[in-house]
Design an enzyme around this catalytic site. Structure first.
Site, short mmCIF file in Angstrom:
data_model
loop_
_atom_site.label_atom_id
_atom_site.label_comp_id
_atom_site.label_asym_id
_atom_site.label_seq_id
_atom_site.Cartn_x
_atom_site.Cartn_y
_atom_site.Cartn_z
N SER A 28 0.83 -1.21 0.00
CA SER A 28 0.00 0.00 0.00
C SER A 28 0.86 1.25 0.00
O SER A 28 1.68 1.45 0.89
CB SER A 28 -0.85 0.08 1.27
OG SER A 28 -1.65 -1.03 1.40
N HIS A 59 -4.32 0.57 -4.42
CA HIS A 59 -3.51 -0.50 -4.99
C HIS A 59 -3.69 -0.51 -6.50
O HIS A 59 -4.81 -0.69 -6.98
CB HIS A 59 -3.96 -1.87 -4.46
CG HIS A 59 -3.71 -2.04 -3.00
ND1 HIS A 59 -2.60 -2.68 -2.51
CD2 HIS A 59 -4.42 -1.65 -1.93
CE1 HIS A 59 -2.64 -2.66 -1.20
NE2 HIS A 59 -3.74 -2.04 -0.81
N HIS A 81 -4.94 -9.51 -1.58
CA HIS A 81 -5.07 -9.73 -0.14
C HIS A 81 -6.11 -10.82 0.15
O HIS A 81 -7.13 -10.90 -0.54
CB HIS A 81 -5.50 -8.44 0.57
CG HIS A 81 -4.50 -7.34 0.45
ND1 HIS A 81 -4.52 -6.44 -0.59
CD2 HIS A 81 -3.45 -6.99 1.24
CE1 HIS A 81 -3.52 -5.58 -0.43
NE2 HIS A 81 -2.85 -5.89 0.66
N TYR A 83 -8.13 -10.74 2.60
CA TYR A 83 -9.39 -10.11 3.02
C TYR A 83 -10.26 -9.67 1.85
O TYR A 83 -11.44 -9.39 2.02
CB TYR A 83 -9.13 -8.91 3.96
CG TYR A 83 -8.36 -7.76 3.35
CD1 TYR A 83 -8.96 -6.90 2.43
CD2 TYR A 83 -7.05 -7.52 3.71
CE1 TYR A 83 -8.26 -5.85 1.87
CE2 TYR A 83 -6.33 -6.47 3.17
CZ TYR A 83 -6.94 -5.64 2.25
OH TYR A 83 -6.24 -4.61 1.69
N GLU A 84 -9.68 -9.61 0.65
CA GLU A 84 -10.49 -9.27 -0.51
C GLU A 84 -11.38 -10.44 -0.92
O GLU A 84 -12.28 -10.27 -1.75
CB GLU A 84 -9.59 -8.88 -1.69
CG GLU A 84 -8.86 -7.55 -1.48
CD GLU A 84 -7.90 -7.24 -2.61
OE1 GLU A 84 -8.34 -6.60 -3.58
OE2 GLU A 84 -6.73 -7.63 -2.52
N ALA A 111 2.77 -1.90 4.31
CA ALA A 111 2.51 -0.91 5.35
C ALA A 111 2.02 -1.70 6.56
O ALA A 111 1.27 -2.66 6.41
CB ALA A 111 1.44 0.05 4.87
N MET A 209 -1.78 -6.95 7.14
CA MET A 209 -2.79 -7.88 6.58
C MET A 209 -2.29 -8.56 5.31
O MET A 209 -3.09 -8.96 4.47
CB MET A 209 -4.07 -7.10 6.27
CG MET A 209 -4.64 -6.33 7.44
SD MET A 209 -6.07 -5.37 6.92
CE MET A 209 -6.26 -4.26 8.34
N SER A 210 -0.98 -8.69 5.17
CA SER A 210 -0.45 -9.27 3.93
C SER A 210 0.83 -10.04 4.22
O SER A 210 1.06 -10.47 5.34
CB SER A 210 -0.18 -8.14 2.93
OG SER A 210 0.88 -7.33 3.37
N ASN A 233 1.48 3.69 10.93
CA ASN A 233 0.66 4.19 12.06
C ASN A 233 1.04 3.37 13.27
O ASN A 233 1.65 2.31 13.12
CB ASN A 233 -0.84 3.98 11.75
CG ASN A 233 -1.15 2.52 11.46
OD1 ASN A 233 -0.87 2.02 10.37
ND2 ASN A 233 -1.71 1.82 12.44
N HIS A 245 -7.33 4.20 6.97
CA HIS A 245 -6.57 3.85 5.76
C HIS A 245 -5.90 5.10 5.19
O HIS A 245 -4.81 5.04 4.64
CB HIS A 245 -7.51 3.21 4.72
CG HIS A 245 -6.80 2.68 3.52
ND1 HIS A 245 -5.82 1.71 3.60
CD2 HIS A 245 -6.91 2.99 2.19
CE1 HIS A 245 -5.37 1.44 2.37
NE2 HIS A 245 -6.01 2.21 1.51
#
Ligand code: HPA
Length: 270
Positions: A28, A59, A81, A83-84, A111, A209-210, A233, A245
């Protein structure tokens, strides 16, 4: 012909005899690195047989192949991802194709939220190791022996020599660099404060998350991996503020120059 072979042959046809030797997965906000690739061949994912399509904002979805710091690189500008909604096999399919193309070294970037309280947004972190909290594993299922062993060793999931090279490079550039353990969660929710506390106790320094699926498959394939996280963050509950995000994207844009500089300098020495 199998799916990996079809995708590989499609990509090879688009290249002028270029043989990429290093793969780059750009996370990201970090896809700009691909804009520096010289004599690029760009291939949108949707054109490549059996590639899934990228859906999340921020993305892009294309391969950029060409020369960078004396190396022939194949960069993924945008990744898939879990989550997609893609199955793990789809999330990691591009890594299989990279390996089929002859790529033996992979740089993965992402990230991530900082769990280590000594970290600050904007820090870059060399991934020393990971903890898989995604609740699944991309290698579950039949194991075609030609792809790798049934029970792959993960004791050096992130190559020690590449980690050392990255650290040396940061020192030479005068860049502050962090080192730590990346925790891979499924997302798409950010963590609760209690989950972040738990991950800290478990030994995590950053959470995202990746990355974990791709790194598992790269290890299965026998590739050497370097991982770099951009701490975009502080993870939930560390600061008294909500996560967004937008913040993730803003921070990665702020550290863009340092990120590009270190990855280019590392490539030069690989
Ligand atoms: N948690 C999970 N994934 C992330 C974060 C986070 O705080 N920041 C960027 N990706």
């Amino acid at each position: 012909m199998n799916q990996i072979e079809e995708a590989k042959q499609f990509i090879q046809q688009k290249l002028n005899k270029q043989e990429p030797n290093i793969g780059l997965i750009l996370g990201s906000g970090l896809g700009v690195l691909a804009d520096y690739i010289e004599e690029p061949t760009t291939i949108p994912y949707e054109q490549i047989p059996h590639f899934p399509k990228s859906t999340v904002a921020g993305h892009e979805g294309q391969l950029v192949i060409g020369e960078l710091e004396g190396q022939t690189v194949l960069a993924m500008q945008g990744r898939f991802h879990y989550y997609e909604g893609y199955p793990m096999e789809a999330v990691t399919f591009p890594v299989r194709v990279m390996h089929a193309l002859g790529i033996e070294q992979l740089i993965v970037t992402n990230a991530a939220g900082g769990i280590n309280e000594n970290f600050e947004p904007g820090d870059l972190m060399i991934i020393q190791d990971h903890i898989n909290m995604m609740g699944t594993n991309p290698l579950i299922g039949p194991n075609p022996d030609e792809l790798g062993p049934r029970f792959p060793d993960m004791s050096q999931a992130y190559s020690k020599s590449l980690r050392n090279l990255a650290e040396e490079t940061a020192n030479e550039l005068g860049q502050t660099i962090r080192k730590g353990v990346y925790v891979g969660n499924s997302g798409p929710t950010y963590e609760t404060s209690s989950e972040v506390k738990m991950l800290r106790i478990l030994g995590g320094d950053a959470v995202g998350m990746s990355t974990v699926p791709e790194v598992i498959v790269a290890n299965h394939s026998g590739m050497k991996v370097l991982g770099i996280s951009c701490i975009s963050n502080m993870a939930a509950g560390i600061l008294d503020q909500p996560l967004s995000h937008e913040e993730v994207i803003e921070t990665t844009e702020r550290v863009r120059e340092d990120f590009i500089q270190i990855v280019r300098s590392i490539l030069k020495k690989m």
